[in-house]
Design a protein around this motif. Sequence first.
Motif, PDB file in Angstrom:
ATOM      1  N   ALA A   7      35.300 -19.175   5.766  1.00  9.31           N
ATOM      2  CA  ALA A   7      34.437 -18.311   5.009  1.00  9.31           C
ATOM      3  C   ALA A   7      34.598 -16.874   5.432  1.00  9.31           C
ATOM      4  O   ALA A   7      34.453 -15.870   4.624  1.00  9.31           O
ATOM      5  CB  ALA A   7      33.194 -18.783   5.388  1.00  9.31           C
ATOM      6  N   LEU A   8      35.082 -16.668   6.753  1.00  8.16           N
ATOM      7  CA  LEU A   8      35.251 -15.436   7.177  1.00  8.16           C
ATOM      8  C   LEU A   8      36.630 -14.673   6.620  1.00  8.16           C
ATOM      9  O   LEU A   8      36.309 -13.409   6.154  1.00  8.16           O
ATOM     10  CB  LEU A   8      35.686 -15.438   8.585  1.00  8.16           C
ATOM     11  CG  LEU A   8      35.830 -14.073   9.402  1.00  8.16           C
ATOM     12  CD1 LEU A   8      34.628 -13.154   9.305  1.00  8.16           C
ATOM     13  CD2 LEU A   8      36.237 -14.381  10.851  1.00  8.16           C
ATOM     14  N   VAL A   9      37.397 -15.545   6.182  1.00  6.88           N
ATOM     15  CA  VAL A   9      38.538 -14.937   5.537  1.00  6.88           C
ATOM     16  C   VAL A   9      38.232 -14.726   4.136  1.00  6.88           C
ATOM     17  O   VAL A   9      38.757 -13.603   3.617  1.00  6.88           O
ATOM     18  CB  VAL A   9      39.780 -15.885   5.758  1.00  6.88           C
ATOM     19  CG1 VAL A   9      41.021 -15.582   4.734  1.00  6.88           C
ATOM     20  CG2 VAL A   9      40.147 -16.130   6.923  1.00  6.88           C
ATOM     21  N   LEU A  46      36.376 -13.534 -10.154  1.00  2.00           N
ATOM     22  CA  LEU A  46      37.276 -14.556 -10.554  1.00  2.00           C
ATOM     23  C   LEU A  46      38.144 -14.984  -9.439  1.00  2.00           C
ATOM     24  O   LEU A  46      38.658 -16.006  -9.575  1.00  2.00           O
ATOM     25  CB  LEU A  46      38.279 -13.815 -11.650  1.00  2.00           C
ATOM     26  CG  LEU A  46      37.360 -13.653 -13.043  1.00  2.00           C
ATOM     27  CD1 LEU A  46      38.383 -12.699 -13.861  1.00  2.00           C
ATOM     28  CD2 LEU A  46      37.228 -14.912 -13.692  1.00  2.00           C
ATOM     29  N   GLN A  47      38.502 -13.921  -8.617  1.00  2.00           N
ATOM     30  CA  GLN A  47      39.420 -14.448  -7.511  1.00  2.00           C
ATOM     31  C   GLN A  47      38.858 -15.594  -6.566  1.00  2.00           C
ATOM     32  O   GLN A  47      39.504 -16.293  -6.185  1.00  2.00           O
ATOM     33  CB  GLN A  47      39.663 -13.181  -6.652  1.00  2.00           C
ATOM     34  CG  GLN A  47      40.615 -12.114  -7.185  1.00  2.00           C
ATOM     35  CD  GLN A  47      41.839 -12.497  -7.451  1.00  2.00           C
ATOM     36  OE1 GLN A  47      42.639 -12.860  -6.195  1.00  2.00           O
ATOM     37  NE2 GLN A  47      42.664 -12.788  -8.516  1.00  2.00           N
ATOM     38  N   LEU A  48      37.453 -15.485  -6.457  1.00  2.00           N
ATOM     39  CA  LEU A  48      36.804 -16.348  -5.357  1.00  2.00           C
ATOM     40  C   LEU A  48      36.368 -17.756  -6.238  1.00  2.00           C
ATOM     41  O   LEU A  48      35.984 -18.710  -5.598  1.00  2.00           O
ATOM     42  CB  LEU A  48      35.444 -15.698  -5.122  1.00  2.00           C
ATOM     43  CG  LEU A  48      35.936 -14.607  -3.898  1.00  2.00           C
ATOM     44  CD1 LEU A  48      34.586 -13.963  -3.280  1.00  2.00           C
ATOM     45  CD2 LEU A  48      36.964 -14.859  -2.846  1.00  2.00           C
ATOM     46  N   GLY A  49      36.738 -17.566  -7.380  1.00  2.00           N
ATOM     47  CA  GLY A  49      36.041 -18.754  -8.310  1.00  2.00           C
ATOM     48  C   GLY A  49      34.480 -19.094  -8.452  1.00  2.00           C
ATOM     49  O   GLY A  49      34.211 -20.092  -8.640  1.00  2.00           O
ATOM     50  N   HIS A  50      33.865 -18.179  -8.336  1.00  2.00           N
ATOM     51  CA  HIS A  50      32.359 -17.893  -8.495  1.00  2.00           C
ATOM     52  C   HIS A  50      32.050 -18.149 -10.106  1.00  2.00           C
ATOM     53  O   HIS A  50      32.503 -17.369 -10.623  1.00  2.00           O
ATOM     54  CB  HIS A  50      31.734 -17.090  -7.686  1.00  2.00           C
ATOM     55  CG  HIS A  50      31.868 -16.967  -6.063  1.00  2.00           C
ATOM     56  ND1 HIS A  50      31.769 -15.790  -5.479  1.00  2.00           N
ATOM     57  CD2 HIS A  50      32.113 -17.918  -5.253  1.00  2.00           C
ATOM     58  CE1 HIS A  50      31.866 -16.060  -4.353  1.00  2.00           C
ATOM     59  NE2 HIS A  50      32.290 -17.221  -4.133  1.00  2.00           N
ATOM     60  N   ILE A  64      27.170 -11.830  -2.387  1.00  2.00           N
ATOM     61  CA  ILE A  64      26.586 -12.214  -0.856  1.00  2.00           C
ATOM     62  C   ILE A  64      27.929 -12.018  -0.243  1.00  2.00           C
ATOM     63  O   ILE A  64      27.963 -11.389   0.947  1.00  2.00           O
ATOM     64  CB  ILE A  64      26.474 -13.562  -0.896  1.00  2.00           C
ATOM     65  CG1 ILE A  64      24.947 -13.917  -1.520  1.00  2.00           C
ATOM     66  CG2 ILE A  64      26.478 -14.110   0.619  1.00  2.00           C
ATOM     67  CD1 ILE A  64      24.709 -15.448  -1.816  1.00  2.00           C
ATOM     68  N   TYR A  65      29.077 -12.125  -0.790  1.00  2.00           N
ATOM     69  CA  TYR A  65      30.557 -11.922   0.006  1.00  2.00           C
ATOM     70  C   TYR A  65      30.841 -10.500   0.222  1.00  2.00           C
ATOM     71  O   TYR A  65      31.673 -10.215   1.086  1.00  2.00           O
ATOM     72  CB  TYR A  65      31.615 -12.963  -0.729  1.00  2.00           C
ATOM     73  CG  TYR A  65      31.647 -14.274  -0.358  1.00  2.00           C
ATOM     74  CD1 TYR A  65      32.563 -14.775   0.630  1.00  2.00           C
ATOM     75  CD2 TYR A  65      30.949 -14.996  -1.223  1.00  2.00           C
ATOM     76  CE1 TYR A  65      32.478 -16.089   0.907  1.00  2.00           C
ATOM     77  CE2 TYR A  65      30.880 -16.544  -0.867  1.00  2.00           C
ATOM     78  CZ  TYR A  65      31.751 -16.982   0.266  1.00  2.00           C
ATOM     79  OH  TYR A  65      31.875 -18.208   0.217  1.00  2.00           O
ATOM     80  N   ALA A  90      37.231 -10.648  -0.195  1.00  2.00           N
ATOM     81  CA  ALA A  90      36.391 -10.374  -1.014  1.00  2.00           C
ATOM     82  C   ALA A  90      35.923  -8.779  -0.820  1.00  2.00           C
ATOM     83  O   ALA A  90      35.823  -7.977  -1.721  1.00  2.00           O
ATOM     84  CB  ALA A  90      35.244 -11.112  -1.171  1.00  2.00           C
ATOM     85  N   THR A  91      35.283  -8.583   0.367  1.00  2.00           N
ATOM     86  CA  THR A  91      34.890  -7.162   0.662  1.00  2.00           C
ATOM     87  C   THR A  91      35.965  -6.134   0.660  1.00  2.00           C
ATOM     88  O   THR A  91      35.844  -5.144  -0.018  1.00  2.00           O
ATOM     89  CB  THR A  91      34.395  -7.088   2.024  1.00  2.00           C
ATOM     90  OG1 THR A  91      33.365  -8.183   2.339  1.00  2.00           O
ATOM     91  CG2 THR A  91      33.911  -5.806   2.581  1.00  2.00           C
TER      92      THR A  91
END
Length: 92
Positions: A20-22, A43-47, A55-56, A27-28
């Motif tokens: 989650a930290l990575v 899209l990169q995170l698949g949300h 949130i990220y 993302a940030t």
Amino acid sequence: MAAHAQLRRRTGFSARPRSALVRRSYATNLQTEYGYDVSFVQLQLGHEHAATTSIYTLAAPDYRARELERVLSTTLTRSNADLAGTTRKESQ
């Protein structure tokens, strides 16, 4: 000692970074450091929802302070240049 353990010691991390930290860091950095649009990061995170992505992508306090200082400095420089130009025009 494993290379990752040595790296953790040198950088001050007490434990292995969690996934989650990575993900949050990735993302940030995509959004704040590299300027990618939130939809790309989503899209990169698949949300499925942009609200989850937001949130990220909260910027760290040190990043916010650096950016605020940069923007204020740029604004002051431009304002001073505009004032100097106005003063020169009035004196002519």
